[in-house]
Design a protein around this motif. Structure first.
Motif, PDB file in Angstrom:
ATOM      1  N   SER A   1       0.823  -1.210   0.000  1.00 16.81           N
ATOM      2  CA  SER A   1       0.000   0.000   0.000  1.00 16.81           C
ATOM      3  C   SER A   1       0.856   1.258   0.000  1.00 16.81           C
TER       4      SER A   1
ATOM      5  N   VAL B   1      -0.453   3.138  -3.260  1.00 13.97           N
ATOM      6  CA  VAL B   1      -1.530   4.128  -3.119  1.00 13.97           C
ATOM      7  C   VAL B   1      -1.165   5.503  -3.676  1.00 13.97           C
TER       8      VAL B   1
ATOM      9  N   THR C   1      -8.530   2.049  -4.515  1.00 10.90           N
ATOM     10  CA  THR C   1      -7.512   2.754  -3.735  1.00 10.90           C
ATOM     11  C   THR C   1      -7.912   2.833  -2.265  1.00 10.90           C
TER      12      THR C   1
ATOM     13  N   TYR D   1      -5.917   0.953   0.829  1.00  6.18           N
ATOM     14  CA  TYR D   1      -5.399   1.718   1.972  1.00  6.18           C
ATOM     15  C   TYR D   1      -5.962   1.173   3.286  1.00  6.18           C
ATOM     16  N   ARG D   2      -7.275   0.946   3.318  1.00  2.00           N
ATOM     17  CA  ARG D   2      -7.921   0.459   4.535  1.00  2.00           C
ATOM     18  C   ARG D   2      -7.408  -0.922   4.942  1.00  2.00           C
TER      19      ARG D   2
ATOM     20  N   SER E   1      -4.549  -2.349   4.192  1.00  2.00           N
ATOM     21  CA  SER E   1      -3.154  -2.331   4.617  1.00  2.00           C
ATOM     22  C   SER E   1      -2.964  -1.656   5.970  1.00  2.00           C
TER      23      SER E   1
ATOM     24  N   TYR F   1       2.616   7.357   5.651  1.00  6.08           N
ATOM     25  CA  TYR F   1       1.403   6.580   5.399  1.00  6.08           C
ATOM     26  C   TYR F   1       0.152   7.349   5.849  1.00  6.08           C
TER      27      TYR F   1
ATOM     28  N   THR G   1      -0.603   9.946   3.410  1.00  7.84           N
ATOM     29  CA  THR G   1      -1.231   9.303   2.256  1.00  7.84           C
ATOM     30  C   THR G   1      -2.723   9.128   2.527  1.00  7.84           C
ATOM     31  N   GLY G   2      -3.063   8.724   3.753  1.00  3.44           N
ATOM     32  CA  GLY G   2      -4.470   8.571   4.127  1.00  3.44           C
ATOM     33  C   GLY G   2      -5.232   9.884   4.062  1.00  3.44           C
TER      34      GLY G   2
ATOM     35  N   VAL H   1      -6.032  10.357   0.534  1.00  2.14           N
ATOM     36  CA  VAL H   1      -7.098   9.446   0.118  1.00  2.14           C
ATOM     37  C   VAL H   1      -8.463   9.985   0.556  1.00  2.14           C
TER      38      VAL H   1
END
Length: 136
Positions: free
Chosen positions: A18, A22, A46, A50-51, A53, A91, A94-95, A98
């Motif tokens: 991820s 992502v 996507t 994400y969820r 991982s 990470y 990144t969230g 998203v």
């Protein structure tokens, strides 16, 4: 102990998937959104990646801390933990991207997302170096 290492490595591999995929998927999601004007299949994939991982990342962290505890936290483990914290912050950001994308907002350029993606590779190389070489 070996089973704990196996679980840790397996979950790290899933989390890394991820971390690497992502930011790149956000580029394609952004293009799809511009074309369709709505949330499409790339966005759905996507978000799901994400969820999924995130759970693997939590398991990797717990097993990593457990392993560190069994090794009495030598100096190299502390360095690894610091690097993992930086990767975890990457990470989390990144969230954030998203969630914004899910709301139809794509602030970052394709170039930013490509560079952001490569930063994670450098972080993983640093972590692997510490784990393999154990310089401290």
């Amino acid at each position: 102990m070996d089973w704990l290492k196996i679980i840790h490595i397996l979950c790290v591999m899933g989390w890394m998937t991820s971390i690497f995929a992502v930011p790149r998927a956000l580029i394609y999601w952004k293009r799809e959104f511009a074309r369709l004007g709505e949330f499409g299949p790339t966005g759905d994939l996507t978000v799901r990646l994400y969820r999924f991982s995130a759970g693997l990342g939590v398991i990797a962290l717990i097993t990593g801390l457990w392993l560190g505890w069994t090794w009495a936290y030598p100096a190299w483990v502390w360095v690894k933990l610091a690097l993992v914290l930086l990767l975890a912050l990457h990470y989390v950001y990144t969230g954030v991207m998203v969630v914004r994308a899910k709301n139809g907002t794509f602030r970052e350029s394709d170039l930013f997302l490509r560079i952001f993606n490569e930063i994670s590779v450098l972080g993983v190389i640093a972590i692997l170096w510490v784990v393999v070489v154990k310089p401290f």
